[in-house]
Motif scaffolding. Sequence first.
Motif, mmCIF file in Angstrom:
data_model
loop_
_atom_site.group_PDB
_atom_site.id
_atom_site.type_symbol
_atom_site.label_atom_id
_atom_site.label_comp_id
_atom_site.label_asym_id
_atom_site.label_seq_id
_atom_site.Cartn_x
_atom_site.Cartn_y
_atom_site.Cartn_z
ATOM 1 N N PRO A 84 22.930 -8.670 16.386
ATOM 2 C CA PRO A 84 24.031 -9.502 16.886
ATOM 3 C C PRO A 84 23.716 -10.200 18.217
ATOM 4 N N CYS A 85 22.859 -9.592 19.026
ATOM 5 C CA CYS A 85 22.496 -10.192 20.314
ATOM 6 C C CYS A 85 21.453 -11.300 20.163
ATOM 7 N N GLY A 86 20.912 -11.498 18.947
ATOM 8 C CA GLY A 86 19.927 -12.536 18.708
ATOM 9 C C GLY A 86 18.488 -12.048 18.676
ATOM 10 N N THR A 87 18.268 -10.751 18.943
ATOM 11 C CA THR A 87 16.913 -10.207 18.929
ATOM 12 C C THR A 87 16.373 -10.166 17.502
ATOM 13 N N PRO A 88 15.183 -10.756 17.267
ATOM 14 C CA PRO A 88 14.593 -10.686 15.937
ATOM 15 C C PRO A 88 14.134 -9.257 15.618
ATOM 16 N N ALA A 89 14.503 -8.798 14.429
ATOM 17 C CA ALA A 89 14.147 -7.445 13.992
ATOM 18 C C ALA A 89 13.772 -7.486 12.519
ATOM 19 N N LEU A 90 13.067 -6.447 12.079
ATOM 20 C CA LEU A 90 12.591 -6.391 10.711
ATOM 21 C C LEU A 90 13.637 -5.804 9.773
ATOM 22 N N GLY A 91 13.840 -6.485 8.654
ATOM 23 C CA GLY A 91 14.759 -5.994 7.640
ATOM 24 C C GLY A 91 14.949 -7.026 6.553
ATOM 25 N N HIS A 92 14.965 -6.586 5.319
ATOM 26 C CA HIS A 92 15.159 -7.501 4.200
ATOM 27 C C HIS A 92 16.632 -7.835 4.013
ATOM 28 N N ASP A 93 17.475 -6.818 3.973
ATOM 29 C CA ASP A 93 18.895 -7.036 3.694
ATOM 30 C C ASP A 93 19.788 -6.920 4.919
ATOM 31 N N ARG A 94 19.400 -6.096 5.867
ATOM 32 C CA ARG A 94 20.210 -5.914 7.086
ATOM 33 C C ARG A 94 19.332 -5.317 8.164
ATOM 34 N N VAL A 95 19.797 -5.412 9.392
ATOM 35 C CA VAL A 95 19.128 -4.783 10.534
ATOM 36 C C VAL A 95 20.175 -4.096 11.388
ATOM 37 N N ASN A 96 19.717 -3.124 12.179
ATOM 38 C CA ASN A 96 20.586 -2.471 13.147
ATOM 39 C C ASN A 96 19.749 -2.122 14.378
ATOM 40 N N GLU A 97 20.335 -1.480 15.352
ATOM 41 C CA GLU A 97 19.642 -1.200 16.615
ATOM 42 C C GLU A 97 18.392 -0.344 16.438
ATOM 43 N N SER A 98 18.301 0.418 15.349
ATOM 44 C CA SER A 98 17.112 1.247 15.141
ATOM 45 C C SER A 98 16.013 0.509 14.358
ATOM 46 N N SER A 99 16.280 -0.723 13.924
ATOM 47 C CA SER A 99 15.271 -1.506 13.209
ATOM 48 C C SER A 99 14.105 -1.836 14.137
ATOM 49 N N VAL A 100 12.920 -1.966 13.544
ATOM 50 C CA VAL A 100 11.736 -2.358 14.307
ATOM 51 C C VAL A 100 11.949 -3.772 14.833
ATOM 52 N N LEU A 135 0.816 -1.218 0.000
ATOM 53 C CA LEU A 135 0.000 0.000 0.000
ATOM 54 C C LEU A 135 0.852 1.272 0.000
ATOM 55 N N GLY A 136 2.005 1.200 -0.660
ATOM 56 C CA GLY A 136 2.860 2.368 -0.826
ATOM 57 C C GLY A 136 3.642 2.777 0.411
ATOM 58 N N THR A 137 3.742 1.888 1.402
ATOM 59 C CA THR A 137 4.476 2.224 2.623
ATOM 60 C C THR A 137 5.916 1.729 2.538
ATOM 61 N N LEU A 138 6.745 2.228 3.412
ATOM 62 C CA LEU A 138 8.132 1.788 3.504
ATOM 63 C C LEU A 138 8.166 0.413 4.167
ATOM 64 N N SER A 139 8.841 -0.533 3.547
ATOM 65 C CA SER A 139 8.887 -1.907 4.050
ATOM 66 C C SER A 139 9.432 -1.998 5.467
ATOM 67 N N ASN A 140 8.865 -2.953 6.213
ATOM 68 C CA ASN A 140 9.364 -3.329 7.526
ATOM 69 C C ASN A 140 9.407 -2.174 8.528
ATOM 70 N N THR A 141 8.351 -1.361 8.475
ATOM 71 C CA THR A 141 8.168 -0.290 9.453
ATOM 72 C C THR A 141 6.863 -0.539 10.201
ATOM 73 N N LEU A 142 6.723 0.066 11.355
ATOM 74 C CA LEU A 142 5.469 -0.059 12.090
ATOM 75 C C LEU A 142 4.323 0.567 11.294
ATOM 76 N N HIS A 143 4.611 1.664 10.590
ATOM 77 C CA HIS A 143 3.588 2.298 9.756
ATOM 78 C C HIS A 143 3.088 1.329 8.689
ATOM 79 N N SER A 144 3.992 0.584 8.076
ATOM 80 C CA SER A 144 3.614 -0.392 7.061
ATOM 81 C C SER A 144 2.696 -1.458 7.653
ATOM 82 N N VAL A 145 3.046 -1.958 8.823
ATOM 83 C CA VAL A 145 2.233 -2.983 9.485
ATOM 84 C C VAL A 145 0.859 -2.427 9.851
#
Length: 192
Positions: A43-59, A13-23
């Motif tokens: 790196p700590c094992g916490t599941p986060a949203l991202g297609h190619d990479r994740v970081n601490e600011s990822s959902v 629906l035209g939203t940015l992938s893997n964001t809370l707004h998209s969900v």
Amino acid sequence: MHKTFITAHAGALGTLSNTLHSVETALACPGVDCIEVDVRFLPCGTPALGHDRVNESSVKLSEVFALLQGNACNINLDMKAFSHLPEVVKLVDMHGLSQRAFFTGLRENDLPISGLPYYLNSKDCDAAVKLGAIGINIHHSKCSKRLLRRARELGLLVSVWTVDNPRHMRKLRRLGVDNITTRHPDVCAGIE
């Protein structure tokens, strides 16, 4: 008539992938049966949203699960990494979503897994049965009457991705696929 479930692709629906707004946008769209998110691990094992990479600011996946409370939508966890799958299963259980969550993105070399149903990303129906998958998840262009017939013979579900053309949506619904993943769930919901 066969019910085809509609899954809102990550970034539908035209939203940015893997964001809370998209969900949130996908959850508010009439006709959406399921939402898809891409899952990786910090790196700590916490599941986060991202297609190619994740970081601490990822959902974080737990934030998405919180949005699903009080909503009937299913969730497709499209796995892009596999190092901490038990953490995902633990979160699913903690949020009471075990009847509504499933994995996609898994190929034969990513198995075995346990704890949640999954679709094998393959056209090989016999391998899907052998590996304990509930179905196959394939690009829509690979779907045919013959493949659907074989899947049905083996008791498998058939999920197709990413179907954004209304003509293809109509064809696949008429074929009787079990699930269509699309960036345009609003369009797909209006097609018979």
